[in-house]
Scaffold this motif. Structure first.
Motif, PDB file in Angstrom:
ATOM      1  N   PHE A  12      -4.393  13.874  -2.372  1.00 55.67           N
ATOM      2  CA  PHE A  12      -3.421  13.067  -1.624  1.00 55.67           C
ATOM      3  C   PHE A  12      -3.635  13.204  -0.117  1.00 55.67           C
ATOM      4  O   PHE A  12      -3.483  12.227   0.623  1.00 55.67           O
ATOM      5  CB  PHE A  12      -1.992  13.453  -2.001  1.00 55.67           C
ATOM      6  N   VAL A  13      -3.976  14.389   0.342  1.00 53.99           N
ATOM      7  CA  VAL A  13      -4.268  14.574   1.767  1.00 53.99           C
ATOM      8  C   VAL A  13      -5.473  13.720   2.168  1.00 53.99           C
ATOM      9  O   VAL A  13      -5.454  13.017   3.180  1.00 53.99           O
ATOM     10  CB  VAL A  13      -4.542  16.068   2.081  1.00 53.99           C
ATOM     11  N   ALA A  14      -6.525  13.761   1.335  1.00 59.75           N
ATOM     12  CA  ALA A  14      -7.735  12.998   1.626  1.00 59.75           C
ATOM     13  C   ALA A  14      -7.477  11.496   1.650  1.00 59.75           C
ATOM     14  O   ALA A  14      -8.153  10.749   2.364  1.00 59.75           O
ATOM     15  CB  ALA A  14      -8.819  13.319   0.603  1.00 59.75           C
ATOM     16  N   ALA A  15      -6.491  11.057   0.872  1.00 57.96           N
ATOM     17  CA  ALA A  15      -6.164   9.629   0.807  1.00 57.96           C
ATOM     18  C   ALA A  15      -5.268   9.178   1.963  1.00 57.96           C
ATOM     19  O   ALA A  15      -4.938   7.995   2.068  1.00 57.96           O
ATOM     20  CB  ALA A  15      -5.485   9.308  -0.526  1.00 57.96           C
ATOM     21  N   GLY A  16      -4.881  10.108   2.812  1.00 60.05           N
ATOM     22  CA  GLY A  16      -4.123   9.742   4.006  1.00 60.05           C
ATOM     23  C   GLY A  16      -2.623   9.790   3.871  1.00 60.05           C
ATOM     24  O   GLY A  16      -1.899   9.261   4.718  1.00 60.05           O
ATOM     25  N   HIS A  17      -2.133  10.431   2.836  1.00 54.87           N
ATOM     26  CA  HIS A  17      -0.687  10.560   2.663  1.00 54.87           C
ATOM     27  C   HIS A  17      -0.151  11.749   3.464  1.00 54.87           C
ATOM     28  O   HIS A  17      -0.910  12.630   3.890  1.00 54.87           O
ATOM     29  CB  HIS A  17      -0.343  10.731   1.183  1.00 54.87           C
ATOM     30  N   ARG A  18       1.156  11.780   3.631  1.00 54.39           N
ATOM     31  CA  ARG A  18       1.832  12.926   4.252  1.00 54.39           C
ATOM     32  C   ARG A  18       2.253  13.837   3.109  1.00 54.39           C
ATOM     33  O   ARG A  18       3.152  13.487   2.341  1.00 54.39           O
ATOM     34  CB  ARG A  18       3.024  12.456   5.077  1.00 54.39           C
ATOM     35  N   VAL A  19       1.641  14.971   3.017  1.00 60.09           N
ATOM     36  CA  VAL A  19       1.763  15.802   1.820  1.00 60.09           C
ATOM     37  C   VAL A  19       2.377  17.156   2.142  1.00 60.09           C
ATOM     38  O   VAL A  19       1.990  17.815   3.112  1.00 60.09           O
ATOM     39  CB  VAL A  19       0.387  16.018   1.159  1.00 60.09           C
ATOM     40  N   ALA A  20       3.314  17.562   1.308  1.00 62.58           N
ATOM     41  CA  ALA A  20       3.866  18.915   1.341  1.00 62.58           C
ATOM     42  C   ALA A  20       3.557  19.566   0.006  1.00 62.58           C
ATOM     43  O   ALA A  20       3.552  18.899  -1.038  1.00 62.58           O
ATOM     44  CB  ALA A  20       5.366  18.891   1.583  1.00 62.58           C
ATOM     45  N   THR A  53       0.831  -1.197   0.000  1.00 65.85           N
ATOM     46  CA  THR A  53       0.000   0.000   0.000  1.00 65.85           C
ATOM     47  C   THR A  53       0.861   1.241   0.000  1.00 65.85           C
ATOM     48  O   THR A  53       1.962   1.243   0.534  1.00 65.85           O
ATOM     49  CB  THR A  53      -0.921   0.025   1.239  1.00 65.85           C
ATOM     50  N   THR A  54       0.367   2.296  -0.594  1.00 59.56           N
ATOM     51  CA  THR A  54       1.072   3.575  -0.566  1.00 59.56           C
ATOM     52  C   THR A  54       0.495   4.499   0.486  1.00 59.56           C
ATOM     53  O   THR A  54       0.809   5.666   0.513  1.00 59.56           O
ATOM     54  CB  THR A  54       1.002   4.259  -1.945  1.00 59.56           C
ATOM     55  N   LYS A  55      -0.370   3.989   1.340  1.00 57.11           N
ATOM     56  CA  LYS A  55      -0.930   4.824   2.396  1.00 57.11           C
ATOM     57  C   LYS A  55       0.213   5.418   3.218  1.00 57.11           C
ATOM     58  O   LYS A  55       1.121   4.703   3.652  1.00 57.11           O
ATOM     59  CB  LYS A  55      -1.846   4.019   3.315  1.00 57.11           C
ATOM     60  N   GLY A  69      -5.579  25.885  -8.545  1.00 58.04           N
ATOM     61  CA  GLY A  69      -5.787  25.135  -9.777  1.00 58.04           C
ATOM     62  C   GLY A  69      -5.543  23.650  -9.644  1.00 58.04           C
ATOM     63  O   GLY A  69      -5.930  23.000  -8.661  1.00 58.04           O
ATOM     64  N   ILE A  70      -4.893  23.087 -10.651  1.00 63.16           N
ATOM     65  CA  ILE A  70      -4.635  21.656 -10.697  1.00 63.16           C
ATOM     66  C   ILE A  70      -3.777  21.216  -9.519  1.00 63.16           C
ATOM     67  O   ILE A  70      -4.039  20.184  -8.889  1.00 63.16           O
ATOM     68  CB  ILE A  70      -3.972  21.279 -12.035  1.00 63.16           C
ATOM     69  N   GLY A  71      -2.758  21.989  -9.187  1.00 64.11           N
ATOM     70  CA  GLY A  71      -1.881  21.620  -8.076  1.00 64.11           C
ATOM     71  C   GLY A  71      -2.614  21.548  -6.751  1.00 64.11           C
ATOM     72  O   GLY A  71      -2.349  20.662  -5.928  1.00 64.11           O
ATOM     73  N   ARG A  72      -3.547  22.456  -6.535  1.00 66.06           N
ATOM     74  CA  ARG A  72      -4.327  22.429  -5.291  1.00 66.06           C
ATOM     75  C   ARG A  72      -5.202  21.175  -5.240  1.00 66.06           C
ATOM     76  O   ARG A  72      -5.306  20.523  -4.193  1.00 66.06           O
ATOM     77  CB  ARG A  72      -5.187  23.682  -5.185  1.00 66.06           C
ATOM     78  N   ALA A  73      -5.824  20.840  -6.375  1.00 68.36           N
ATOM     79  CA  ALA A  73      -6.676  19.643  -6.419  1.00 68.36           C
ATOM     80  C   ALA A  73      -5.859  18.379  -6.175  1.00 68.36           C
ATOM     81  O   ALA A  73      -6.317  17.451  -5.485  1.00 68.36           O
ATOM     82  CB  ALA A  73      -7.386  19.565  -7.765  1.00 68.36           C
ATOM     83  N   ILE A  74      -4.670  18.324  -6.723  1.00 68.80           N
ATOM     84  CA  ILE A  74      -3.795  17.162  -6.507  1.00 68.80           C
ATOM     85  C   ILE A  74      -3.427  17.055  -5.027  1.00 68.80           C
ATOM     86  O   ILE A  74      -3.481  15.978  -4.431  1.00 68.80           O
ATOM     87  CB  ILE A  74      -2.530  17.275  -7.380  1.00 68.80           C
ATOM     88  N   THR A  75      -3.064  18.184  -4.448  1.00 70.19           N
ATOM     89  CA  THR A  75      -2.705  18.205  -3.030  1.00 70.19           C
ATOM     90  C   THR A  75      -3.865  17.730  -2.163  1.00 70.19           C
ATOM     91  O   THR A  75      -3.695  16.887  -1.271  1.00 70.19           O
ATOM     92  CB  THR A  75      -2.280  19.627  -2.614  1.00 70.19           C
TER      93      THR A  75
END
Length: 241
Positions: free
Chosen positions: A29-37, A6-8, A20-26
């Motif tokens: 990934f946050v919603a999927a439980g990743h550690r995001v910067a 898993t990539t969780k 824009g697109i970058g905000r949606a991507i961020t």
């Protein structure tokens, strides 16, 4: 990689994550439980992401950004090189600075990010690099010689990285959005938007969440055998290219 892997909780770095697109991507990934910067130059980044102020054309700021992410979240496992600019004008009017600025931000900075991210990815024998290109990188576009060249260059970069680092469990892919509904397209005259839609087989502009979904797929373990690919998210506009 085994299916049950898993990539969780992967450490994800998204450039240009404030809009824009970058905000949606961020956000995805946050919603999927990743550690995001997420890097930004102005504004803010989505809640739950580590904000990292960074001018990606500055090598020292890029180095500091990675150092910050590594200290706060851990080594970057997923890099999404999204930040980019345009300086649209016809070829005869395009200055060398117009060309250089776009290539520096969209292409050279992506190389800089990939090179820095590859250190930890090679040690871990795992990594996902996703470069946000554009349908015009394959189709071309009048008034966008600089932008189209920079976005086409990302394809060669991803494929070369795939050949260099593929044996280390690292993939490098390109997502090529078409006309996507963003603040920028919302400001266009309705007749111009209608003209765009008439050229798109799907008959509509795409949503930022549709681009984000393609990026999330490429970042996952299920896409471990997908590398050097161009994934179009363009409603059929660029098919065959």
């Amino acid at each position: 990689m085994p299916e049950e892997a898993t990539t969780k909780g992967r450490v994800v770095l998204v450039t240009g994550g404030s809009r824009g697109i970058g905000r949606a991507i961020t956000e995805r990934f946050v919603a999927a439980g990743h550690r995001v910067a997420a890097t930004y130059r102005s504004g803010d980044v989505p809640e739950g992401a580590l904000p990292v102020r960074c001018e990606i054309t500055d090598p020292e700021q890029v180095e500091q950004a990675f150092t910050t992410v590594e200290a706060e979240l851990g080594p970057v496992e997923v890099l999404v090189a999204n930040a980019g600019i345009t300086r649209d004008t016809l070829l005869l009017r395009m200055s060398e600075q117009d060309f250089a600025d776009v290539v520096e931000t969209n292409l050279t900075a992506s190389f800089r990010l990939a090179r820095r991210a590859s250190r930890a990815m090679m040690r871990a024998r795992f990594g996902r690099m996703v470069f946000i290109s554009s349908v015009v990188g394959q189709l071309g576009s009048a008034g966008q010689v600089n932008y189209a060249a920079s976005k086409a260059g990302l394809v060669g970069m991803a494929r070369s990285i795939t050949r260099e680092l593929g044996s280390r469990g690292i993939t490098a892919n390109v997502v090529a959005p078409g006309f996507i509904s963003t603040d920028m397209t919302a400001a266009l005259p309705p007749e111009q938007v209608s003209e765009y839609q008439a050229r798109i087989p799907a008959g509509r502009l795409g949503g930022v969440e549709e681009v984000a979904a393609a990026v999330e797929f490429l970042a996952g373990d299920q896409a471990g055998y997908v590398s050097g690919a161009i994934i179009p998210v363009d409603g059929g506009l660029g098919m065959g290219h």
